[in-house]
Design a protein around this motif. Sequence first.
Motif, PDB file in Angstrom:
ATOM      1  N   PRO A 149      -5.599   2.563   0.184  1.00  0.00           N
ATOM      2  CA  PRO A 149      -4.764   3.482   0.975  1.00  0.00           C
ATOM      3  C   PRO A 149      -3.393   2.893   1.298  1.00  0.00           C
ATOM      4  N   GLN A 182      -5.185   9.443  -0.609  1.00  0.00           N
ATOM      5  CA  GLN A 182      -4.845  10.120   0.642  1.00  0.00           C
ATOM      6  C   GLN A 182      -3.560  10.939   0.493  1.00  0.00           C
ATOM      7  N   ASN A 183      -3.310  11.790   1.495  1.00  0.00           N
ATOM      8  CA  ASN A 183      -2.194  12.740   1.371  1.00  0.00           C
ATOM      9  C   ASN A 183      -0.833  12.061   1.239  1.00  0.00           C
TER      10      ASN A 183
END
Length: 412
Positions: free
Chosen positions: A110, A132-133
Motif C-alpha cells: 500500500p 488501494q484507491n
Amino acid sequence: MAVGVPADITTTCDSQLTTEPWHIDRQQGYGPGASTDDVAPPTTPHQGPIPPEYTQASESELDARITAAKATLGDRLKILGHFYQRDEIVKYADFVGDSFMLAQAAKDHPEAEAFVFCGVHFMAETADILSQNHQSVILPNLAAGCSMADMATIDQVEEAWEQLTTVLGTSDDDQAELIPVTYMNSSAAIKAFCGRNGGIVCTSSNAATVLEWAFERGKRVIFFPDQHLGRNTAKAMGMTEEQMPLWRPYLPLGGNTQQQLIDAKVILWNGFCSVHKRFTVAQINKARADFDNVQVIVHPECPAPVVEAADGVGSTEYIRKAIEAGKPGDVFAVGTEINLVNRLQAQHPEMTIFCLDPVVCPCSTMYRIHPAYLAWVLEALVAGQIPNQISVEPTVAADAEVALERMLAARP
Ligand code: 13P
Ligand code: SF4
C-alpha cells in the motif's frame, strides 16, 4: 534483431516477432506469432504511437533513461514483471512472479503510489482491483492483452448462465446447482460475475484448491475460459471426460444435451492458450529419446495428453522451483513460454534446460512490453502524468474483489 530474441535463434513462429512491437501495435489482432489464429474482438485495446525519441533510442539510451526515472520515483513506484517478460524488462522489476504472486504483491504494497505492470491486461486489472484507491496501475503497452482471456466475453458468460440455470433449476438443498469459477486469465467483468454468483477466481497455482472450495458449495462448476486448466485439474481430482462437457458459446446449450449438462461435474468453456496448445506428446517422446534422464515439466494450460505424458505440471512458479531444486547434470524439457525457459537455462548453466517446442514461440502479447514503452511510462510518471492507467469501474471492481478474496482465503 529486436531485443529479447536470443542472437543464436533464427527460427520463430513468425519472423515479424523479431521486429519492434510498435510496427505491429497498429494492426488489428494480437500480432504475429503464437496467437495469429485467434480473432481479437473489436473492443481489444490499441496502443497509440509513442514519441520517436523512445522508439528510435538505442538499448543503452533506454537503459539509462529507465534507470534514472526509476531512481527518481524511488519507493513511490513498484515495477511488477511476469515470468514471461523479456530479460530486458525483467531486470527492472521489483517483483518477478506468476500471476498469483504478482496479484499478491499489488495487494501487499500500500505504500507504493504506482504499479507499472509488465505483463498483460487482465493481470493489470487484477492489480487495480486488489490495490488501494490512492494507487494507480499502469500497463506500458495497451495492446498487451491475452487471447485466451478474450475467448470468454461477459455477454457470452451471462447468456451461458441463463441457459444453464434454466436447465439445472434452483437447488432445494444447501448445495448450489452450479458454481462459476474463472481462471485469473479473464476480464474483470467475468471475475465480478463470479463474485456476484457465489463463485471464485483461480490461478494455475491453486486450481485444485479452488475446485475443492467450489465442490464444498455446489454440485457442478462452470470453468472459464481455459478448457485445458479446467480439464487437467478435474482429471487429477478423479473426474472423467464424460463429466466435463465443453461449452461452445455460439451453440445452443453450448452444443450439449440437457442430460449431458445435468450429469456434468465441470462444464469447460471452449478457450485455450495459443502458446501452450503448441506442445505435443510427440515432442515429449523426442525429448525422452534424446536424453535418458530428461524430466519433462509443463504448464497446466497444455492439452491433457501432454500433461499426462509429463513428469510434472504446474504454474510458472512451480516450473521455476522444480528447476531450482535440480542438480548439476540434470536435464529439463519444459512446456511453457520461451522467455522463462531461456532465462532458467541462463541462470542454471550446470543443467540442460530446453523448450519442448523446437520453434521459438513467445507469447506475442507479453512481447508487446518493450523497454521503449517502459521508458515512456516511467518518464511520464516523473513528469506527474499517469499514462496508460488501467482502472476498473468501481462496481465491477467491488464484485470482482469478492471472487479474488475468496481465492486468496481458500487454502489447501
Ligand atoms: P501463471 O499463473 O503460471 O503465471 O500463468 C499465467 C499465464 O498466462 C500462463 O500462460
Ligand atoms: Fe494469455 Fe497464453 Fe500469453 Fe498466458 S501465454 S498471457 S494465457 S496468450
